[in-house]
Write a protein that holds these residues in place. Structure first.
Motif, PDB file in Angstrom:
ATOM      1  N   GLU A 332      28.890  26.714  42.190  1.00 53.02           N
ATOM      2  CA  GLU A 332      29.868  27.728  41.811  1.00 53.02           C
ATOM      3  C   GLU A 332      30.305  27.500  40.372  1.00 53.02           C
ATOM      4  OE1 GLU A 332      32.366  29.323  45.642  1.00 53.02           O
ATOM      5  OE2 GLU A 332      33.233  27.693  44.485  1.00 53.02           O
ATOM      6  N   CYS A 333      30.212  28.529  39.555  1.00 57.52           N
ATOM      7  CA  CYS A 333      30.718  28.517  38.184  1.00 57.52           C
ATOM      8  C   CYS A 333      30.172  27.315  37.408  1.00 57.52           C
ATOM      9  CB  CYS A 333      32.244  28.560  38.183  1.00 57.52           C
ATOM     10  SG  CYS A 333      32.940  29.138  36.622  1.00 57.52           S
ATOM     11  N   GLY A 334      30.970  26.262  37.223  1.00 56.43           N
ATOM     12  CA  GLY A 334      30.460  25.094  36.512  1.00 56.43           C
ATOM     13  C   GLY A 334      29.243  24.494  37.184  1.00 56.43           C
ATOM     14  N   GLY A 335      29.231  24.474  38.516  1.00 60.08           N
ATOM     15  CA  GLY A 335      28.060  24.005  39.241  1.00 60.08           C
ATOM     16  C   GLY A 335      26.842  24.867  38.970  1.00 60.08           C
ATOM     17  N   TYR A 336      27.043  26.162  38.864  1.00 60.83           N
ATOM     18  CA  TYR A 336      25.966  27.109  38.530  1.00 60.83           C
ATOM     19  C   TYR A 336      25.424  26.828  37.134  1.00 60.83           C
ATOM     20  CZ  TYR A 336      24.034  31.742  37.255  1.00 60.83           C
ATOM     21  OH  TYR A 336      23.249  32.781  36.817  1.00 60.83           O
ATOM     22  N   ARG A 365      29.574  30.530  22.792  1.00 59.14           N
ATOM     23  CA  ARG A 365      29.718  31.993  22.691  1.00 59.14           C
ATOM     24  C   ARG A 365      30.650  32.434  23.817  1.00 59.14           C
ATOM     25  NH1 ARG A 365      23.350  33.440  21.385  1.00 59.14           N
ATOM     26  NH2 ARG A 365      22.915  31.454  20.342  1.00 59.14           N
ATOM     27  N   ARG A 366      31.918  32.261  23.598  1.00 58.11           N
ATOM     28  CA  ARG A 366      32.902  32.439  24.663  1.00 58.11           C
ATOM     29  C   ARG A 366      33.264  33.911  24.875  1.00 58.11           C
ATOM     30  NH1 ARG A 366      37.295  27.544  23.803  1.00 58.11           N
ATOM     31  NH2 ARG A 366      35.869  26.075  22.809  1.00 58.11           N
ATOM     32  N   LYS A 367      33.397  34.235  26.141  1.00 52.79           N
ATOM     33  CA  LYS A 367      33.889  35.551  26.537  1.00 52.79           C
ATOM     34  C   LYS A 367      34.619  35.379  27.862  1.00 52.79           C
ATOM     35  CE  LYS A 367      32.544  40.241  27.787  1.00 52.79           C
ATOM     36  NZ  LYS A 367      31.406  41.176  28.027  1.00 52.79           N
ATOM     37  N   LEU A 368      35.890  35.772  27.894  1.00 55.55           N
ATOM     38  CA  LEU A 368      36.678  35.601  29.110  1.00 55.55           C
ATOM     39  C   LEU A 368      36.210  36.556  30.197  1.00 55.55           C
ATOM     40  CD1 LEU A 368      39.077  34.452  30.702  1.00 55.55           C
ATOM     41  CD2 LEU A 368      40.524  36.192  29.618  1.00 55.55           C
ATOM     42  N   ARG A 391      34.785  37.536  49.500  1.00 54.31           N
ATOM     43  CA  ARG A 391      35.787  37.840  48.484  1.00 54.31           C
ATOM     44  C   ARG A 391      36.202  36.568  47.757  1.00 54.31           C
ATOM     45  NH1 ARG A 391      39.858  42.879  49.945  1.00 54.31           N
ATOM     46  NH2 ARG A 391      38.238  44.464  49.639  1.00 54.31           N
ATOM     47  N   GLY A 392      36.429  36.714  46.461  1.00 54.04           N
ATOM     48  CA  GLY A 392      36.820  35.586  45.633  1.00 54.04           C
ATOM     49  C   GLY A 392      37.143  36.063  44.238  1.00 54.04           C
ATOM     50  N   HIS A 393      36.742  35.286  43.245  1.00 55.91           N
ATOM     51  CA  HIS A 393      37.118  35.636  41.872  1.00 55.91           C
ATOM     52  C   HIS A 393      36.160  34.997  40.881  1.00 55.91           C
ATOM     53  CE1 HIS A 393      38.903  31.700  40.503  1.00 55.91           C
ATOM     54  NE2 HIS A 393      38.760  31.493  41.787  1.00 55.91           N
ATOM     55  N   GLU A 394      36.274  35.425  39.642  1.00 60.63           N
ATOM     56  CA  GLU A 394      35.631  34.781  38.503  1.00 60.63           C
ATOM     57  C   GLU A 394      36.714  34.390  37.504  1.00 60.63           C
ATOM     58  OE1 GLU A 394      31.429  36.130  37.058  1.00 60.63           O
ATOM     59  OE2 GLU A 394      32.559  37.946  37.499  1.00 60.63           O
ATOM     60  N   PHE A 395      36.546  33.225  36.888  1.00 62.65           N
ATOM     61  CA  PHE A 395      37.412  32.792  35.801  1.00 62.65           C
ATOM     62  C   PHE A 395      36.622  31.810  34.962  1.00 62.65           C
ATOM     63  CE2 PHE A 395      41.639  30.483  34.567  1.00 62.65           C
ATOM     64  CZ  PHE A 395      41.547  31.017  33.306  1.00 62.65           C
ATOM     65  N   HIS A 396      36.049  32.307  33.883  1.00 62.35           N
ATOM     66  CA  HIS A 396      35.264  31.428  33.017  1.00 62.35           C
ATOM     67  C   HIS A 396      35.153  32.044  31.630  1.00 62.35           C
ATOM     68  CE1 HIS A 396      31.586  34.008  33.276  1.00 62.35           C
ATOM     69  NE2 HIS A 396      32.052  34.280  34.475  1.00 62.35           N
ATOM     70  N   TYR A 397      34.892  31.165  30.665  1.00 61.34           N
ATOM     71  CA  TYR A 397      34.670  31.595  29.290  1.00 61.34           C
ATOM     72  C   TYR A 397      33.198  31.504  28.906  1.00 61.34           C
ATOM     73  CZ  TYR A 397      39.699  31.670  28.373  1.00 61.34           C
ATOM     74  OH  TYR A 397      41.045  31.973  28.397  1.00 61.34           O
ATOM     75  N   ALA A 398      32.424  30.801  29.688  1.00 58.48           N
ATOM     76  CA  ALA A 398      31.001  30.643  29.378  1.00 58.48           C
ATOM     77  C   ALA A 398      30.274  31.970  29.528  1.00 58.48           C
ATOM     78  CB  ALA A 398      30.388  29.592  30.297  1.00 58.48           C
ATOM     79  N   SER A 399      29.206  32.123  28.776  1.00 58.35           N
ATOM     80  CA  SER A 399      28.382  33.324  28.856  1.00 58.35           C
ATOM     81  C   SER A 399      26.945  32.926  29.155  1.00 58.35           C
ATOM     82  CB  SER A 399      28.444  34.115  27.546  1.00 58.35           C
ATOM     83  OG  SER A 399      28.012  33.310  26.458  1.00 58.35           O
ATOM     84  N   VAL A 400      26.174  33.880  29.659  1.00 57.81           N
ATOM     85  CA  VAL A 400      24.769  33.634  29.964  1.00 57.81           C
ATOM     86  C   VAL A 400      23.946  33.891  28.711  1.00 57.81           C
ATOM     87  CG1 VAL A 400      22.791  34.351  31.350  1.00 57.81           C
ATOM     88  CG2 VAL A 400      25.063  34.210  32.394  1.00 57.81           C
ATOM     89  N   LEU A 401      23.210  32.873  28.266  1.00 55.23           N
ATOM     90  CA  LEU A 401      22.313  33.025  27.114  1.00 55.23           C
ATOM     91  C   LEU A 401      20.993  33.643  27.525  1.00 55.23           C
ATOM     92  CD1 LEU A 401      22.648  29.679  25.101  1.00 55.23           C
ATOM     93  CD2 LEU A 401      23.431  31.954  24.421  1.00 55.23           C
ATOM     94  N   GLU A 402      20.421  33.125  28.589  1.00 49.44           N
ATOM     95  CA  GLU A 402      19.141  33.605  29.114  1.00 49.44           C
ATOM     96  C   GLU A 402      19.294  33.791  30.615  1.00 49.44           C
ATOM     97  OE1 GLU A 402      17.164  30.134  28.012  1.00 49.44           O
ATOM     98  OE2 GLU A 402      17.469  30.488  25.871  1.00 49.44           O
ATOM     99  N   ALA A 403      18.959  34.981  31.096  1.00 52.40           N
ATOM    100  CA  ALA A 403      19.194  35.305  32.501  1.00 52.40           C
ATOM    101  C   ALA A 403      18.195  34.636  33.429  1.00 52.40           C
ATOM    102  CB  ALA A 403      19.163  36.813  32.697  1.00 52.40           C
ATOM    103  N   GLY A 404      16.997  34.324  32.959  1.00 53.85           N
ATOM    104  CA  GLY A 404      15.971  33.788  33.836  1.00 53.85           C
ATOM    105  C   GLY A 404      15.398  34.875  34.736  1.00 53.85           C
ATOM    106  N   ALA A 405      14.489  34.491  35.619  1.00 50.77           N
ATOM    107  CA  ALA A 405      13.790  35.463  36.466  1.00 50.77           C
ATOM    108  C   ALA A 405      14.060  35.261  37.947  1.00 50.77           C
ATOM    109  CB  ALA A 405      12.283  35.370  36.187  1.00 50.77           C
TER     110      ALA A 405
END
Length: 445
Positions: A332-336, A365-368, A391-405
């Protein structure tokens, strides 16, 4: 004996709710009162401070993510062997989604549903008699929410105290405490909130000083009198556990250290009650998940602050890769972020991660990204069957650089109904996303 409860709330974030809550918990515990605590809304960090004082799991109550039966179940768990339960609100007392009424994620939803009196914390810096209308407005805004009294925070002087106390009393409300302004910041913060309780070497001494301040500046007798017995929760709990996310395995390896600590207390508590065993390990100490476990859970946290150390943790990376050949692994989030190919730290330096999923992320490259989320699973996985709603939430500043396949894990919808598209990834036994799950979404009872 039925536990009594009160809620510490405020008009906005940053008004002093956490300070008042911790001071009250510490002072009541010093008196020998068996205190418990809970936090409304999705928050990992404040409940760890609650737990440091009470010695009990820090639990969350969220009226959007949890249906009424699950709310009652969590609240019942929070009151076991407790005399007084202090519920700390998130945000402002009435802040939440626009609809549905009573299930907006607002702290007021919890106060109204369970008849919990509210102690309103007012930051009076820069104000005098104007605090009276503010207090009166909050006390009369929603008839089924009872404001029992006011704590004045950041009071500058005796004259300032007299002005603000008089205004609140003129509004027909009791003043339950007057906290004088203190120089400096009581608790350090970082990008996701307060620095974690586990990172404070002087936390015990700080809490003792906070208890001293509470004894001097809060009316503890009046606050205790304001707490009211909770209703009988047994009937309201009917079916509540059906909405709880089931344990992902019988023995769950859980990453736990300064980089991975955002595991919701109610998940851990109810997984254990369901018979699962949680086996902690530390990636920062270069530990791998115990191979006797049947699942691995990588919670969120602060891997972006420890990216170099995680990149060098070869035993962890190799052990997790081997574990994933036989058992499910979820992040989850950081684990991801750590399950991906690489993580770019705040300075823009890229660090190699575990590589079990194809994406890469960046903290430079931060984005809330912040808000409630409903996730519909795209395929059967450790979180549930295909089509299951969480149901849950998102709260992060990290962004995805490369989405992968990788195949997407789920499709997301924001709390206001806005479609957000696919999220996360799954490959073999490995799944992950920025989405934090609180509960399964079943029909509200």
């Amino acid at each position: 004996m039925t536990a009594r409860a009160l809620m510490v709330a405020a008009p906005r974030s940053g008004g002093g709710k956490t300070t008042v809550t911790l001071a009250l918990l510490a002072a009541l515990k010093r008196r020998g009162v068996r205190v418990g605590a809970a936090k409304t809304g999705p928050d990992y960090i404040d409940p760890t401070f609650h737990a440091a004082i009470t010695g009990r799991p820090g639990l969350n109550l969220d009226s959007w993510c949890m249906n009424p039966a699950l709310l009652a179940t969590v609240l019942h768990a929070a009151t076991q062997e407790v005399d007084v339960l202090v519920v700390e609100s998130a945000m402002g007392l009435f802040d939440g989604l626009v609809a549905p009424q009573g299930a907006r994620g607002a702290p007021a939803d919890i106060a109204a549903r369970f008849g919990i009196p509210v102690v309103l914390v007012l930051d009076v810096s820069g104000q005098g008699q104007s605090v009276g209308p503010i207090a009166k407005g909050f006390a009369t805004w929603q008839p089924d929410v009872h404001v029992a009294g006011v704590v004045l925070n950041r009071v500058a002087s005796a004259r300032h105290a007299s002005l603000t106390q008089g205004a609140v009393q003129a509004a027909g409300l009791e003043v339950l405490g007057t906290l004088l302004r203190q120089p400096g910041q009581p608790l350090p913060e970082r990008h996701l909130g307060l620095v974690q309780a586990r990172e404070h070497g002087g936390l015990t001494d700080w809490l003792e000083k906070l208890a001293d301040k509470a004894e001097q500046e809060l009316d503890l007798d009046a606050l205790l009198a304001a707490a009211q017995p909770l209703p009988n929760l047994q009937a309201a709990m009917q079916g509540g556990m059906h909405s709880m996310l089931p344990p992902p395995g019988q023995r769950i390896a859980v990453a736990e250290d300064d980089a991975f600590s955002f595991l919701y207390g109610h998940l851990a508590l109810f997984w254990r009650q369901a018979g699962a065993e949680l086996v902690p390990f530390s990636p920062l100490a270069d530990q791998a998940p115990d191979p006797s476990c049947t699942a691995c859970w990588l919670p969120g946290g602060y891997p972006e602050l420890h990216a170099a150390k995680l990149a060098a943790a070869h035993t962890f990376k190799e052990g997790l890769t081997q574990f994933a050949t036989q058992h499910p692994v979820h992040g989850e989030c950081g684990g991801y972020m750590v399950l991906g190919q690489g993580l770019e730290d705040a300075a823009g330096t890229r660090h190699s991660m575990v590589g079990l999923l194809g994406h890469s992320t960046s903290f430079a490259r931060r984005k809330l990204n912040l808000g409630y989320r409903q996730a519909t699973l795209e395929a059967e996985c450790v979180l549930g069957p295909k089509g299951a709603c969480l149901r849950g939430h998102e709260f992060h500043y990290a962004s995805v650089l490369e989405a992968g396949a990788d195949t997407p894990l789920a499709t997301l919808v924001a709390g206001d109904g806005t479609a957000l598209g696919p999220c996360g990834g799954q490959r073999g036994n490995v799944t992950g996303s920025f989405f934090h799950v609180l509960a399964q979404h079943l029909t509200f009872l």
